[in-house]
Design a protein around this motif. Structure first.
Motif, PDB file in Angstrom:
ATOM      1  N   ASP A 115     -11.202   1.849   8.142  1.00  0.00           N
ATOM      2  CA  ASP A 115     -10.642   3.063   7.540  1.00  0.00           C
ATOM      3  C   ASP A 115     -11.521   3.556   6.390  1.00  0.00           C
ATOM      4  N   LEU A 116     -11.975   2.632   5.536  1.00  0.00           N
ATOM      5  CA  LEU A 116     -12.849   3.016   4.428  1.00  0.00           C
ATOM      6  C   LEU A 116     -14.168   3.590   4.941  1.00  0.00           C
TER       7      LEU A 116
ATOM      8  N   VAL B  89       0.835  -1.208   0.000  1.00  0.00           N
ATOM      9  CA  VAL B  89       0.000   0.000   0.000  1.00  0.00           C
ATOM     10  C   VAL B  89       0.868   1.255   0.000  1.00  0.00           C
TER      11      VAL B  89
ATOM     12  N   TYR C  86      -8.726  -1.702  -1.122  1.00  0.00           N
ATOM     13  CA  TYR C  86      -8.528  -0.355  -0.576  1.00  0.00           C
ATOM     14  C   TYR C  86      -8.363   0.674  -1.699  1.00  0.00           C
TER      15      TYR C  86
ATOM     16  N   SER D 293      -5.421  -6.653   1.487  1.00  0.00           N
ATOM     17  CA  SER D 293      -6.500  -5.665   1.447  1.00  0.00           C
ATOM     18  C   SER D 293      -6.235  -4.537   0.469  1.00  0.00           C
ATOM     19  N   GLU D 294      -4.993  -4.421  -0.009  1.00  0.00           N
ATOM     20  CA  GLU D 294      -4.639  -3.217  -0.749  1.00  0.00           C
ATOM     21  C   GLU D 294      -5.435  -3.063  -2.033  1.00  0.00           C
TER      22      GLU D 294
ATOM     23  N   THR E 298     -11.509   3.274  -3.225  1.00  0.00           N
ATOM     24  CA  THR E 298     -11.223   4.715  -3.199  1.00  0.00           C
ATOM     25  C   THR E 298     -11.315   5.312  -4.588  1.00  0.00           C
TER      26      THR E 298
ATOM     27  N   HIS F 208      -2.218  -1.192   6.436  1.00  0.00           N
ATOM     28  CA  HIS F 208      -3.127  -2.007   5.644  1.00  0.00           C
ATOM     29  C   HIS F 208      -2.418  -3.275   5.208  1.00  0.00           C
TER      30      HIS F 208
ATOM     31  N   THR G 101      -8.768  -2.234   7.323  1.00  0.00           N
ATOM     32  CA  THR G 101      -9.057  -1.498   6.087  1.00  0.00           C
ATOM     33  C   THR G 101     -10.530  -1.132   6.001  1.00  0.00           C
ATOM     34  N   TYR G 102     -11.390  -2.051   6.401  1.00  0.00           N
ATOM     35  CA  TYR G 102     -12.827  -1.784   6.392  1.00  0.00           C
ATOM     36  C   TYR G 102     -13.157  -0.579   7.278  1.00  0.00           C
TER      37      TYR G 102
END
Length: 300
Positions: free
Chosen positions: A238-239, A78, A189, A185-186, A193, A181, A235-236
């Protein structure tokens, strides 16, 4: 980060994220250099311990199109891709993995399509040693892009998408690289975005990218996958903080939860006992019990 006085803008910025790829990085870089399009190649080395960085520096000396960066410490995919993205000046950006390569002269065709349609994101096809991962191209996706993504009209892959400058500039401001992250997940992610910042999305059946498949599944790799899936919780969150708790984000959490449970149930009892704590990074006890019961019911 972005120059306001940049008189020359390449058509495509190729961001190559690399870690310990000395055996294949030459083929990767050569395949980008041979693309018949105005370009820049931004290589970011994540503190390789082999000869990768030295190979990249030799390329940088020979070609003005190539810029080589090196992370201050090993940071994961990431941050590596983010560091490269911050240096981009192109009209579009493509992310390339250091062990993959591009098909000859594909990107002049892909750029022409993207430019003609004035698209925010152009998705194209990938091949591997075993197969071609075809799309059933929709000339233009009209519905909400995150809904289209959840409905599988958009592939969950980053390396087959040209991302426009307007989209990646907005996205850079939203990426949170202070949060760790997981490498698994990257892709989600970055894609989620980018899709939040895009409106016009096109697809084409042109094959542009060769992906090298990984090795077979072992017990250790299943445990590794389990841990990667469970780390998606970070990550979830953060999103959700960035875009709100949408039904599309919740859908992807459910997808990953099911992947985690499948990996968990493929382990033997001793391995399950040793690794069950990983599940709590992503799910509650009730969710774990429910999904395990559902998997077992569907099995019978």
């Amino acid at each position: 980060m972005f120059s306001l006085f940049n008189k020359h803008r390449p058509k495509i910025s190729f961001v190559v994220a690399i870690y310990n790829k000395e055996k294949c990085i030459t083929e990767c870089i050569e395949s980008i250099l041979k693309q018949d399009i105005d370009k820049e190649i931004i290589c970011v080395d994540d503190c390789s311990t082999d000869n990768t960085f030295n190979i990249l520096k030799e390329y940088e000396k020979k070609y003005k199109d190539i810029k080589v960066l090196r992370n201050s410490q090993n940071s994961g995919i990431v941050i590596t891709r983010y560091n490269g993205l911050c240096q981009c000046t192109g009209e579009y950006v493509l992310f390339v993995d250091g062990d993959d390569y591009l098909l000859p002269n594909a990107f002049s065709k892909l750029y022409t399509i993207a430019n003609k349609k004035n698209t925010d994101i152009l998705e194209f096809c990938i091949e591997s040693e075993k197969d071609i991962f075809n799309l059933t191209p929709v000339d233009k996706i009209e519905e909400n892009l995150l809904t289209a993504f959840a409905n599988k009209y958009i592939k969950n892959t980053l390396c087959n998408k040209l991302i426009s400058r307007s989209v990646y500039k907005k996205s850079i401001r939203q990426f949170n690289v202070e949060i760790k992250h997981d490498n698994y997940s990257e892709c989600l992610y970055f894609l989620i975005t980018f899709l939040n910042n895009a409106k016009i999305y096109h697809q084409t059946n042109i094959v542009g990218y060769h992906y090298r498949c990984g090795i077979g599944v072992t017990s250790e790799s299943v445990i590794s996958h389990l841990k990667h899936y469970c780390n998606f919780g970070v990550t979830y969150d953060d999103l959700c903080n960035t875009f709100g708790e949408t039904k599309e984000l919740f859908h992807w959490r459910n997808v990953v939860c099911n992947q985690a449970i499948s990996a968990f149930l493929s382990l033997n009892k001793a391995e399950q006992k040793k690794n069950k704590h990983e599940l709590y990074k992503l799910m509650t006890e009730d969710e774990i019990k429910f999904l395990i019961n559902e998997k077992r019911k569907n099995k019978h």
